[in-house]
Each structure stands twice: as C-alpha cells, then as structure tokens.
Design a protein around this motif. Structure first.
Motif, PDB file in Angstrom:
ATOM      1  N   THR A 152       0.863  -1.168   0.000  1.00  0.00           N
ATOM      2  CA  THR A 152       0.000   0.000   0.000  1.00  0.00           C
ATOM      3  C   THR A 152       0.903   1.223   0.000  1.00  0.00           C
ATOM      4  O   THR A 152       1.811   1.320   0.829  1.00  0.00           O
ATOM      5  N   VAL A 153       0.678   2.131  -0.927  1.00  0.00           N
ATOM      6  CA  VAL A 153       1.500   3.325  -1.066  1.00  0.00           C
ATOM      7  C   VAL A 153       0.636   4.545  -0.747  1.00  0.00           C
ATOM      8  O   VAL A 153      -0.427   4.729  -1.339  1.00  0.00           O
ATOM      9  N   VAL A 154       1.107   5.348   0.205  1.00  0.00           N
ATOM     10  CA  VAL A 154       0.421   6.593   0.552  1.00  0.00           C
ATOM     11  C   VAL A 154       1.054   7.708  -0.269  1.00  0.00           C
ATOM     12  O   VAL A 154       2.261   7.939  -0.193  1.00  0.00           O
ATOM     13  N   THR A 155       0.225   8.379  -1.065  1.00  0.00           N
ATOM     14  CA  THR A 155       0.698   9.486  -1.893  1.00  0.00           C
ATOM     15  C   THR A 155      -0.019  10.765  -1.476  1.00  0.00           C
ATOM     16  O   THR A 155      -0.899  10.740  -0.617  1.00  0.00           O
ATOM     17  N   GLU A 156       0.335  11.848  -2.091  1.00  0.00           N
ATOM     18  CA  GLU A 156      -0.314  13.124  -1.805  1.00  0.00           C
ATOM     19  C   GLU A 156      -1.786  13.094  -2.205  1.00  0.00           C
ATOM     20  O   GLU A 156      -2.629  13.730  -1.575  1.00  0.00           O
ATOM     21  N   ASP A 157      -2.108  12.325  -3.247  1.00  0.00           N
ATOM     22  CA  ASP A 157      -3.477  12.268  -3.765  1.00  0.00           C
ATOM     23  C   ASP A 157      -4.355  11.239  -3.059  1.00  0.00           C
ATOM     24  O   ASP A 157      -5.573  11.318  -3.130  1.00  0.00           O
ATOM     25  N   GLY A 158      -3.761  10.228  -2.437  1.00  0.00           N
ATOM     26  CA  GLY A 158      -4.545   9.175  -1.794  1.00  0.00           C
ATOM     27  C   GLY A 158      -3.721   7.928  -1.589  1.00  0.00           C
ATOM     28  O   GLY A 158      -2.530   7.991  -1.287  1.00  0.00           O
ATOM     29  N   LEU A 159      -4.368   6.792  -1.776  1.00  0.00           N
ATOM     30  CA  LEU A 159      -3.710   5.499  -1.589  1.00  0.00           C
ATOM     31  C   LEU A 159      -3.616   4.772  -2.915  1.00  0.00           C
ATOM     32  O   LEU A 159      -4.569   4.756  -3.696  1.00  0.00           O
ATOM     33  N   HIS A 160      -2.461   4.165  -3.157  1.00  0.00           N
ATOM     34  CA  HIS A 160      -2.258   3.292  -4.310  1.00  0.00           C
ATOM     35  C   HIS A 160      -2.099   1.892  -3.744  1.00  0.00           C
ATOM     36  O   HIS A 160      -1.139   1.608  -3.028  1.00  0.00           O
ATOM     37  N   VAL A 161      -3.066   1.033  -4.035  1.00  0.00           N
ATOM     38  CA  VAL A 161      -3.119  -0.305  -3.465  1.00  0.00           C
ATOM     39  C   VAL A 161      -2.703  -1.315  -4.524  1.00  0.00           C
ATOM     40  O   VAL A 161      -3.303  -1.366  -5.605  1.00  0.00           O
ATOM     41  N   VAL A 162      -1.673  -2.107  -4.224  1.00  0.00           N
ATOM     42  CA  VAL A 162      -1.209  -3.143  -5.143  1.00  0.00           C
ATOM     43  C   VAL A 162      -1.504  -4.485  -4.491  1.00  0.00           C
ATOM     44  O   VAL A 162      -0.895  -4.857  -3.489  1.00  0.00           O
ATOM     45  N   GLY A 163      -2.464  -5.205  -5.061  1.00  0.00           N
ATOM     46  CA  GLY A 163      -2.872  -6.493  -4.529  1.00  0.00           C
ATOM     47  C   GLY A 163      -2.291  -7.639  -5.329  1.00  0.00           C
ATOM     48  O   GLY A 163      -1.385  -7.461  -6.153  1.00  0.00           O
ATOM     49  N   THR A 164      -2.844  -8.812  -5.119  1.00  0.00           N
ATOM     50  CA  THR A 164      -2.347 -10.010  -5.788  1.00  0.00           C
ATOM     51  C   THR A 164      -2.534  -9.929  -7.296  1.00  0.00           C
ATOM     52  O   THR A 164      -1.621 -10.241  -8.049  1.00  0.00           O
ATOM     53  N   PHE A 165      -3.706  -9.509  -7.735  1.00  0.00           N
ATOM     54  CA  PHE A 165      -3.998  -9.539  -9.169  1.00  0.00           C
ATOM     55  C   PHE A 165      -4.236  -8.181  -9.805  1.00  0.00           C
ATOM     56  O   PHE A 165      -4.492  -8.099 -11.001  1.00  0.00           O
ATOM     57  N   GLY A 166      -4.188  -7.122  -9.036  1.00  0.00           N
ATOM     58  CA  GLY A 166      -4.450  -5.826  -9.637  1.00  0.00           C
ATOM     59  C   GLY A 166      -4.051  -4.677  -8.735  1.00  0.00           C
ATOM     60  O   GLY A 166      -3.577  -4.876  -7.618  1.00  0.00           O
ATOM     61  N   THR A 167      -4.248  -3.480  -9.243  1.00  0.00           N
ATOM     62  CA  THR A 167      -3.946  -2.272  -8.482  1.00  0.00           C
ATOM     63  C   THR A 167      -5.187  -1.383  -8.470  1.00  0.00           C
ATOM     64  O   THR A 167      -6.068  -1.517  -9.325  1.00  0.00           O
ATOM     65  N   ARG A 168      -5.214  -0.490  -7.499  1.00  0.00           N
ATOM     66  CA  ARG A 168      -6.330   0.454  -7.409  1.00  0.00           C
ATOM     67  C   ARG A 168      -5.830   1.728  -6.758  1.00  0.00           C
ATOM     68  O   ARG A 168      -5.085   1.690  -5.790  1.00  0.00           O
ATOM     69  N   ASP A 169      -6.274   2.849  -7.286  1.00  0.00           N
ATOM     70  CA  ASP A 169      -5.995   4.147  -6.696  1.00  0.00           C
ATOM     71  C   ASP A 169      -7.257   4.657  -6.020  1.00  0.00           C
ATOM     72  O   ASP A 169      -8.332   4.643  -6.620  1.00  0.00           O
ATOM     73  N   VAL A 170      -7.116   5.099  -4.780  1.00  0.00           N
ATOM     74  CA  VAL A 170      -8.233   5.629  -4.012  1.00  0.00           C
ATOM     75  C   VAL A 170      -7.835   7.031  -3.561  1.00  0.00           C
ATOM     76  O   VAL A 170      -6.797   7.203  -2.917  1.00  0.00           O
ATOM     77  N   THR A 171      -8.646   8.023  -3.896  1.00  0.00           N
ATOM     78  CA  THR A 171      -8.339   9.397  -3.490  1.00  0.00           C
ATOM     79  C   THR A 171      -8.770   9.608  -2.047  1.00  0.00           C
ATOM     80  O   THR A 171      -9.594   8.859  -1.510  1.00  0.00           O
TER      81      THR A 171
END
Length: 131
Positions: free
Chosen positions: A54-73
């Motif tokens: 899980t990466v915390v960025t200025e814009d939100g969270l970048h989640v890297v899971g087993t099969f995919g990624t998702r950006d959440v603001t």
C-alpha cells in the motif's frame, strides 16, 4: 514525512520461501514427473511477497494487490475497518471497501503521519486523552 510512503510485508515473510522450497523438494522427490511443478510455488510466493503493498501518496492510496492495483483518493475514503482476523479495509463513501495490503493496526501512527492527519491516529488521541 516524505511522500510517497510505502507499506510492505515484513522481510520476515521471506522465511516462508525456503520452507515452501523444502516442501516442494520433498513432493517433487516422490515423483518428479507428476509433482515437479511444485518448484514454481516458492518462486510465486517470493514474487507475491515482493508485490503486495500500500502506497500513501499526496493524492490518496495506491493499493497493489495479488492480481491488480487500485488508486483511491482521499475524498473517497470515509474511514478504516479493522476486523479481528481479517485484513484492514478502507471504507469508501459509497459504502464499499478496499483491502489495504501490508497495513496492520500497529502501522496506524505511521499511516496517520504519511496521510498528514487525513487518517487519524488513535494512539495519539488516547495519549492526549490521558494527559
């Protein structure tokens, strides 16, 4: 705290790779033709341990899971959900949730600092209440 802030599994998780290799060696030793494919499992385990984060960025969270990624603001996040044995989940304003790999309850102070207070730190709130 400098961003981005990356949350990964502990390096201790890599101790499972030699154990999986030993199990694969025993299984493949019984029948290499039928169970030789088990040597792939420790490699996949090592790749998986290195991938999820899980990466915390200025814009939100970048989640890297087993099969995919998702950006959440940050605007999408309504709170966090901690279950007894399940993963930490970010609860979104539309009442859905997103699993946050490699985040534990003990990571909350660091997560709060990285989010610049957007995610509150319950440890600090408890310490302030005691004072």
């Amino acid at each position: 705290m400098a961003l981005p802030q990356v949350f990964r599994l502990s390096k201790l998780a890599y101790f499972a790779v030699p154990a999986a290799l030993l199990v694969a060696l025993i299984l493949a030793g019984t029948s290499l033709a039928w169970l030789g494919w088990t040597f792939v499992l420790p490699v996949l385990l090592a790749v998986w341990i290195g991938r999820i984060r899980t990466v915390v960025t200025e814009d939100g969270l970048h989640v890297v899971g087993t099969f995919g990624t998702r950006d959440v603001t940050w605007a999408e996040i309504d709170g966090l959900r901690f279950t007894r044995w399940g993963p930490v989940r970010a609860v979104l304003v539309d009442e859905t949730s997103v699993r946050l790999p490699a985040i534990t309850f003990q990571d909350l102070p660091r997560l709060s600092a990285a989010s610049r207070g957007r995610i509150p730190d319950p440890f600090a709130a408890a310490a302030n209440a005691d004072s």
